[in-house]
Write an enzyme that holds these catalytic residues in place. Structure first.
Site, short mmCIF file in Angstrom:
data_model
loop_
_atom_site.label_atom_id
_atom_site.label_comp_id
_atom_site.label_asym_id
_atom_site.label_seq_id
_atom_site.Cartn_x
_atom_site.Cartn_y
_atom_site.Cartn_z
CE1 TYR A 29 -5.53 -0.10 0.77
CE2 TYR A 29 -3.91 -1.85 0.59
CZ TYR A 29 -5.17 -1.35 0.31
OH TYR A 29 -6.06 -2.09 -0.42
CG ASP A 44 3.46 2.40 -0.34
OD1 ASP A 44 3.37 3.13 -1.35
OD2 ASP A 44 2.58 1.58 -0.02
C1 LIG Z 1 -0.22 3.49 -0.12
C2 LIG Z 1 -0.70 2.21 -0.70
N1 LIG Z 1 0.16 1.19 -0.84
C3 LIG Z 1 -0.22 0.00 -1.36
C4 LIG Z 1 -1.52 -0.20 -1.76
C5 LIG Z 1 -1.92 -1.52 -2.34
O1 LIG Z 1 -1.90 -1.43 -3.72
P1 LIG Z 1 -2.80 -2.36 -4.68
O2 LIG Z 1 -4.21 -1.94 -4.49
O3 LIG Z 1 -2.25 -2.08 -6.04
O4 LIG Z 1 -2.56 -3.77 -4.24
C6 LIG Z 1 -2.44 0.82 -1.66
C7 LIG Z 1 -3.83 0.64 -2.11
O5 LIG Z 1 -4.66 1.51 -2.02
C8 LIG Z 1 -2.03 2.07 -1.10
O6 LIG Z 1 -2.87 3.09 -0.96
#
Ligand SMILES: Cc1ncc(COP(=O)(O)O)c(C=O)c1O
Length: 545
Positions: A263, A336
């Site tokens: 991300y 993640d």
């Molecule tokens: C794999 C992944 N991790 C973390 C995030 C960040 O999350 P947030 O948008 O809730 O801050 C995203 C956002 O798209 C994501 O796709």
């Protein structure tokens, strides 16, 4: 009988209730409801508490004489009687209970939950404390701790998604089935003695909104039960969870290993903020175990952090192997798991130390709230929680409630999204206007063999490349009628995006190429619409190209 038990989990003493068990719903129904108990002769004990009339008091040693098993058995009548009896005569006895509590700590503790601090156990102290808790608003005890739930053969993810975190985390507000939204920024104490007891761990409550909230706690417990985690920290967004975790667990001058596909904002944080603390990074291909091994040998690695599957190419990490290698070198592993969800992948069981989610996505599931979660052992989470309490990225209680509600259908949603995405990815792969499909459920995926082993479903996101350029790809997206054009994923509404335009439009084509973001790439997040409708929509738009 009332399904009440004396649990051993950390439960704030805000007043929790478990519902009567299925067989005994009629008897001793309510401890705290405003409605009369189903038993005709139930006594009204004031403050809306009801209990069977036959029990008026139990002997001082009664609780101590119960076996541990009996104490934990929700349907144990003895335990129910303890609670009921304690409710029959409740002189204000907070001071006496607090005085007795330290003595109890030194003995076999009858824990009433709450921060792990034994609350009472000795001789009459239990009775006094139970009475005092009734006075202070605690009407009953945890029904089922999450570990018990996890181990129970009938409690799989569907059941846990609905009930996890809610049986032990039920603030007492009438007889609501749902966990109330505790919309408060702070918590009160009856008097200084109670506050001191709180500070010393003999009275469990909340102190201030940045440090905890009952509604938020219920979400944390539910996610823990789904992930098989000891504890979970819920925060304001996925990025908040990731940044707080990285800042807390990687020391200044430390080294992390992360993966190429990621991300964008996480990558930005790693590349632009962490270096300010002299934290360096090795970036490896998700499948390149040799590169990981080299990085571990050449650096003092504190943490390996990667998505699995990754965003947007859905690459998969061999979590078991990576965890083994990292642990041999003393490095923590954080996965993640946003794209996987705990329904499809149990990163902790595979060996990871921590699992992170953008709860904004599948966990909340309705495209209406932002949040992040981090689950793992209490030991791993303690430094993160401490920093979170300082940085203050808390989720609002209303948002917490939306996540709690969303989580109840996680299993249903994700299973439907898995099915839709798998079928759609197969159809896309067979279509002449599609150059390539990236989906871990397809045999053509580079880590399909890993995904097959460590996932039980492949998720609802498909990335694919249109046979054409930027404009042709935009034309395909504009031709779709059902999915919204929007960032995000994992919600009930299907969403579609062209990463080049939605996330990387500020980058030069050369920079996009360096990051592997292709102009013809489409990311399609399947919602829970009917498969045939989504299929027809995608096909009509492809056929029109
Ligand atoms: C794999 C992944 N991790 C973390 C995030 C960040 O999350 P947030 O948008 O809730 O801050 C995203 C956002 O798209 C994501 O796709």
């Amino acid at each position: 009988m009332a399904a009440l038990c004396i649990g051993q989990t950390a439960v704030p003493a805000v007043g929790y209730e478990c519902r009567p068990d299925a067989t005994g719903a009629a008897a001793g129904k309510s401890f705290g409801g405003s409605a009369p108990a189903a038993t005709g002769g139930a006594q009204n004990l004031g403050k809306g508490f009801f209990c069977p009339p036959c029990i008026t008091r139990f002997p001082p040693n009664f609780v101590r004489q119960l076996s541990i098993k009996a104490r934990r058995n929700c349907s144990n009548i003895g335990v129910a009687q303890v609670v009921a009896a304690s409710a029959t005569d409740r002189p204000a006895a907070v001071a006496a209970a607090m005085a007795a509590a330290p003595a109890a700590e030194a003995t076999e503790g009858l824990q009433l939950g709450g921060g792990g601090a034994p609350a009472a156990a000795v001789n009459g102290a239990n009775e006094v404390l139970l009475e005092s808790l009734m006075d202070s608003g605690v009407s009953s005890f945890p029904c089922k701790d999450t570990q018990e739930a996890k181990n129970h053969p009938s409690q799989r993810s569907s059941t846990l998604a609905v009930h996890g975190g809610e049986r032990t985390r039920r603030p007492k507000v009438q007889d609501t089935l749902t966990i109330p939204i505790c919309q408060t920024s702070t918590y009160t104490f009856k008097d200084t003695a109670e506050l001191i007891a709180f500070q010393e761990g003999t009275f469990t409550s909340f102190e201030y909104g940045r440090y905890g909230n009952p509604t938020t706690n219920a979400v944390e417990e539910k996610i823990s039960s789904l992930e098989g985690a000891e504890t979970t920290l819920l925060s304001a967004s996925g990025m908040c969870a990731a940044t707080t975790m990285l800042l807390a667990l990687v020391p200044a001058g430390g080294h992390i290993v992360t993966t190429t596909d990621c991300y964008r904002r996480t990558r930005q944080f790693i590349q632009t903020v962490l270096p300010k603390m002299s934290i360096t990074t090795t970036v490896v291909d998700p499948a390149d175990v040799t590169a990981l091994q080299l990085a571990l040998e050449q650096n003092n690695v504190s943490l390996f952090f990667s998505e699995s599957p990754t965003n947007p190419y859905l690459r998969c990490i061999d979590i078991e192997l990576v965890s083994k290698l990292c642990h041999e070198h003393g490095a923590l592993v954080c996965i993640d798991g946003t794209f996987a969800t705990p329904i499809n992948q149990q990163a902790l069981a595979l060996g990871a130390d921590l699992v992170l989610h953008s709860a904004t996505k599948y966990l909340a599931g309705h495209n209406d709230v932002l949040a992040g979660s981090l689950s793992g052992s209490k030991q791993c989470l303690s430094a993160v929680r401490a920093l979170h309490n300082i940085l203050g990225g808390v989720v609002d209680p209303n948002a917490a409630y939306l996540i709690l509600r969303g989580l109840k259908t996680l299993n249903l949603r994700v299973n439907q999204q898995n099915r839709t995405a798998l079928q759609l990815s197969q159809a896309l792969e067979a279509h002449p206007k599609v150059a390539r499909v990236h989906y871990p459920g397809l045999e053509s995926h580079p880590e399909h063999h890993i995904a097959k082993r460590q996932m039980t479903g492949y998720g609802g996101v498909i990335s694919f490349e249109i046979n054409g350029d930027l404009e042709t790809t935009s034309k395909f997206i504009d031709g779709l009628r059902i999915p919204y054009i929007a960032p995000s994923l994992g919600g009930v509404e299907s969403l579609v995006e062209q990463p080049t335009i939605i996330s990387y439009w500020d980058q030069t084509p050369a920079e996009r190429a360096r990051l592997g973001i292709k102009d013809n790439l489409v990311r399609f997040s399947c919602g829970i619409e009917d498969f045939q409708d989504l299929y027809n929509d995608v096909m009509q738009s492809l056929d029109a190209l």
